[in-house]
Design a protein around this motif. Structure first.
Motif, PDB file in Angstrom:
ATOM      1  N   UNK A  19       8.702   5.792   7.193  1.00 12.27           N
ATOM      2  CA  UNK A  19       8.518   6.004   8.631  1.00 12.27           C
ATOM      3  C   UNK A  19       7.055   5.785   9.018  1.00 12.27           C
ATOM      4  N   UNK A  20       6.148   6.309   8.201  1.00 17.68           N
ATOM      5  CA  UNK A  20       4.716   6.154   8.476  1.00 17.68           C
ATOM      6  C   UNK A  20       4.296   4.691   8.414  1.00 17.68           C
ATOM      7  N   UNK A  21       4.827   3.971   7.429  1.00 10.41           N
ATOM      8  CA  UNK A  21       4.508   2.540   7.298  1.00 10.41           C
ATOM      9  C   UNK A  21       4.987   1.772   8.530  1.00 10.41           C
ATOM     10  N   UNK A  65      -2.533  11.948   4.262  1.00 13.94           N
ATOM     11  CA  UNK A  65      -3.163  13.105   3.617  1.00 13.94           C
ATOM     12  C   UNK A  65      -2.400  14.382   3.953  1.00 13.94           C
ATOM     13  N   UNK A  66      -1.898  14.464   5.176  1.00 15.76           N
ATOM     14  CA  UNK A  66      -1.084  15.621   5.570  1.00 15.76           C
ATOM     15  C   UNK A  66       0.176  15.696   4.723  1.00 15.76           C
ATOM     16  N   UNK A  67       0.753  14.533   4.417  1.00 13.82           N
ATOM     17  CA  UNK A  67       1.948  14.491   3.573  1.00 13.82           C
ATOM     18  C   UNK A  67       1.637  15.023   2.181  1.00 13.82           C
ATOM     19  N   UNK A 104      -5.775   2.918  11.895  1.00 11.62           N
ATOM     20  CA  UNK A 104      -5.738   3.138  10.451  1.00 11.62           C
ATOM     21  C   UNK A 104      -6.178   4.560  10.096  1.00 11.62           C
ATOM     22  N   UNK A 105      -7.145   5.070  10.847  1.00 12.36           N
ATOM     23  CA  UNK A 105      -7.608   6.441  10.604  1.00 12.36           C
ATOM     24  C   UNK A 105      -6.513   7.455  10.886  1.00 12.36           C
ATOM     25  N   UNK A 106      -5.750   7.214  11.936  1.00  9.99           N
ATOM     26  CA  UNK A 106      -4.629   8.096  12.277  1.00  9.99           C
ATOM     27  C   UNK A 106      -3.588   8.094  11.159  1.00  9.99           C
ATOM     28  N   UNK A 107      -3.278   6.920  10.633  1.00 10.80           N
ATOM     29  CA  UNK A 107      -2.286   6.810   9.558  1.00 10.80           C
ATOM     30  C   UNK A 107      -2.800   7.439   8.265  1.00 10.80           C
ATOM     31  N   UNK A 108      -4.092   7.288   8.010  1.00 13.54           N
ATOM     32  CA  UNK A 108      -4.686   7.913   6.819  1.00 13.54           C
ATOM     33  C   UNK A 108      -4.548   9.433   6.886  1.00 13.54           C
ATOM     34  N   UNK A 117       0.828  -1.213   0.000  1.00 14.20           N
ATOM     35  CA  UNK A 117       0.000   0.000   0.000  1.00 14.20           C
ATOM     36  C   UNK A 117       0.859   1.257   0.000  1.00 14.20           C
ATOM     37  N   UNK A 118       1.908   1.264   0.820  1.00 15.32           N
ATOM     38  CA  UNK A 118       2.741   2.459   0.917  1.00 15.32           C
ATOM     39  C   UNK A 118       3.594   2.663  -0.332  1.00 15.32           C
ATOM     40  N   UNK A 119       3.926   1.583  -1.012  1.00 15.04           N
ATOM     41  CA  UNK A 119       4.589   1.727  -2.313  1.00 15.04           C
ATOM     42  C   UNK A 119       3.654   2.404  -3.305  1.00 15.04           C
ATOM     43  N   UNK A 120       2.370   2.036  -3.235  1.00 17.33           N
ATOM     44  CA  UNK A 120       1.374   2.668  -4.094  1.00 17.33           C
ATOM     45  C   UNK A 120       1.199   4.140  -3.736  1.00 17.33           C
ATOM     46  N   UNK A 121       1.233   4.439  -2.426  1.00 16.69           N
ATOM     47  CA  UNK A 121       1.086   5.826  -1.993  1.00 16.69           C
ATOM     48  C   UNK A 121       2.229   6.694  -2.497  1.00 16.69           C
ATOM     49  N   UNK A 122       3.442   6.156  -2.489  1.00 13.62           N
ATOM     50  CA  UNK A 122       4.585   6.905  -3.017  1.00 13.62           C
ATOM     51  C   UNK A 122       4.329   7.283  -4.474  1.00 13.62           C
TER      52      UNK A 122
END
Length: 342
Positions: free
Chosen positions: A140-142, A182-184, A174-178, A74-79
């Motif tokens: 770091x987030x992941x 979004x902040x990023x 999960x909500x906190x990480x989401x 998922x985080x690879x996709x986010x990048x």
């Protein structure tokens, strides 16, 4: 078109990117909850499984490895998604601002703008500060969300909590990480917008006198340091100053205290070309000197007498004042961009 409308159009594009991020986290939450449900059925022996049942034969660690592996994907996709958003934000900000400055400068001046190359865009997106590049931040987030899920799920099993309570723990994590993701995307999109602004102004300054004004948001969420900067002009070298810090644009502060000045900043700058605020619309001469003087005087009055922010004063003055009519060949943004592409 004016500079505030450019920001509004870019914000609309950003909303779509945020929606894509929401979808990634919603899908992962669904699969994690399904996995936990299977664990309850598989190891519960007709009831809620105990920590002993879950931890037997290294079951818990195996299940957590599955979650970690999928979250890494998922985080690879986010990048990739956030990088794509950065590219779009930079190119559109650069071209729309260039179009506005070029059209308001007059037909007899060619400012020499070109479409940014792939190499230039990649260089802009790559944050030069160590550990602040997009992959590093999201890594770091992941790691944080994987660690937090491990703790939440383990503690829930150890406390003998049922599926519903554990699901609430997972949803909260999960909500906190989401929200962090979004902040990023908001902060990084703002950063590349500011860089695009600077690149455009640098090119335009070869043909016209360029100044800029700090523009804070309208609401009360603006941090006090940025409200102090509202309406302030940059110095002769193009810098805005706050205490010991300086920057050429919002979200480009550097130094030990820069994070608190950059993260989730929603400020922008207004470029001033030859002493006037650029605006370009069909049938009106917004660069008329008399109109521009009245506009500047009205803004100053509202900021002084009614304690308005610069943005509030500008919006009110624009509604009240009307520039003179003018006849000229109007060129749309798309027409200009197509011509630029050759």
């Amino acid at each position: 078109m004016d500079q505030q409308e450019i920001e509004e159009q870019l914000d609309k594009l950003l909303v779509q990117s945020e929606s894509d991020i929401e979808t990634v986290f919603a899908n992962r939450l669904k699969t994690i909850l399904q996995q936990i449900s299977v664990m309850f059925k598989k190891y519960g022996n007709g009831g809620d499984p105990s920590w002993t049942d879950i931890n037997k034969y290294n079951r818990f660690q195996k299940e957590m490895k599955v979650i970690a592996k999928e979250l890494s994907k998922d985080y690879q996709q986010l990048v990739k998604e956030i990088s794509k958003t950065q590219q779009t934000q930079y190119i559109e900000k650069y071209l729309m601002t260039a179009y506005l400055l070029q059209q308001t400068a007059g037909e007899d001046i060619n400012m020499g703008f070109t479409i940014p190359s792939t190499e230039v865009v990649k260089e802009v997106i790559a944050n030069p500060i160590e550990f602040l590049g997009l992959p590093s931040i999201l890594e770091q987030h992941r790691n944080d969300i994987i660690r937090r899920l491990n703790i939440e799920i383990a503690q829930s099993f150890q406390a003998g909590e049922g599926y519903a309570v554990m699901a609430q723990r997972i949803e909260k994590a999960m909500g906190f990480s989401r929200k962090k993701a979004i902040l990023v995307v908001r902060t990084e999109s703002g950063r590349v917008r500011s860089i695009a602004d600077e690149k455009v102004a640098e090119q335009a300054s070869k043909y016209a006198k360029m100044d800029k004004i700090w523009l804070s948001s309208l609401d009360l969420r603006v941090r006090s340091s940025h409200r102090v900067l509202d309406g302030k002009k940059a110095d002769n070298d193009g810098y805005f100053h706050y205490k010991s810090l300086k920057t050429k644009a919002p979200r480009l502060w550097a130094g030990s205290n820069s994070a608190s000045m950059n993260i989730n900043c929603r400020c922008s700058v207004l470029h001033v070309i030859n002493g006037m605020l650029p605006e370009y619309r069909r049938g009106r001469n917004y660069m008329d000197p008399d109109y521009q003087k009245k506009l500047a005087d009205r803004i100053e009055k509202y900021m002084a007498d009614e304690s308005m922010t610069y943005k509030q004063a500008l919006k009110k003055a624009q509604k009240e004042l009307q520039p003179p009519s003018a006849t000229f060949e109007y060129v749309t943004y798309n027409e200009w961009k197509e011509k630029l592409a050759g």
